[in-house]
Design an enzyme around this catalytic site. Sequence first.
Site, PDB file in Angstrom:
ATOM      1  N   PHE A  64      12.077  12.761  -0.958  1.00  0.00           N
ATOM      2  CA  PHE A  64      12.295  11.496  -1.647  1.00  0.00           C
ATOM      3  C   PHE A  64      12.511  11.655  -3.138  1.00  0.00           C
ATOM      4  O   PHE A  64      12.750  10.692  -3.837  1.00  0.00           O
ATOM      5  CB  PHE A  64      11.157  10.498  -1.387  1.00  0.00           C
ATOM      6  CG  PHE A  64       9.792  10.998  -1.766  1.00  0.00           C
ATOM      7  CD1 PHE A  64       9.302  10.810  -3.042  1.00  0.00           C
ATOM      8  CD2 PHE A  64       9.005  11.618  -0.832  1.00  0.00           C
ATOM      9  CE1 PHE A  64       8.046  11.248  -3.378  1.00  0.00           C
ATOM     10  CE2 PHE A  64       7.740  12.054  -1.151  1.00  0.00           C
ATOM     11  CZ  PHE A  64       7.256  11.876  -2.434  1.00  0.00           C
TER      12      PHE A  64
ATOM     13  N   GLU B 163       0.839  -1.186   0.000  1.00  0.00           N
ATOM     14  CA  GLU B 163       0.000   0.000   0.000  1.00  0.00           C
ATOM     15  C   GLU B 163       0.886   1.252   0.000  1.00  0.00           C
ATOM     16  O   GLU B 163       0.438   2.331   0.302  1.00  0.00           O
ATOM     17  CB  GLU B 163      -0.909   0.002   1.239  1.00  0.00           C
ATOM     18  CG  GLU B 163      -2.134  -0.844   1.090  1.00  0.00           C
ATOM     19  CD  GLU B 163      -3.087  -0.331   0.028  1.00  0.00           C
ATOM     20  OE1 GLU B 163      -3.364   0.879  -0.025  1.00  0.00           O
ATOM     21  OE2 GLU B 163      -3.533  -1.148  -0.779  1.00  0.00           O
TER      22      GLU B 163
ATOM     23  N   THR C 221       5.042   1.725   1.059  1.00  0.00           N
ATOM     24  CA  THR C 221       5.709   1.360   2.303  1.00  0.00           C
ATOM     25  C   THR C 221       5.490   2.428   3.365  1.00  0.00           C
ATOM     26  O   THR C 221       5.197   3.590   3.053  1.00  0.00           O
ATOM     27  CB  THR C 221       7.223   1.180   2.087  1.00  0.00           C
ATOM     28  OG1 THR C 221       7.780   2.439   1.708  1.00  0.00           O
ATOM     29  CG2 THR C 221       7.515   0.136   1.047  1.00  0.00           C
TER      30      THR C 221
END
Length: 136
Positions: free
Chosen positions: A125, A105, A107
């Site tokens: 990210f 779903e 991490t």
Amino acid sequence: MYYKRYLKERKQFGAPLAAFQITQQKLVQMMGNIQAMILVGWRLCKLYESGKMTAGRVSLGKAWITSKARETVSLGRELLGGNGILTDFLVAKAFCDLEPIHTYEGTYEINSLVAAREITGISSFKPAALTQRSRM
């Protein structure tokens, strides 16, 4: 709830496991986690219905719920002792069912970063563009 029956029937030191304070504390923590997870999911549905849903809110909910679900299954495993790893009591199955949810779903880490991006306005990210050439 098979925990309830097991904890009432299984005796340790001459008393049912359900009579011990730590057992009762873990049961309450499990039930509190379950109730909180349901309420967070309900709130996310209401935000969606009102058009106020954001990617950060979804990610925060998914990260938090999967974390609490893993904690709850772990507490159940502790309550059942060695029987917590046997298929008769379904705790090991719950562990196996929960891991794909935690991972597939999105991490926990990625969901946390999406939520943090909404909080800070900075994406951690996405790799920074390489604008400088190496001196080597």
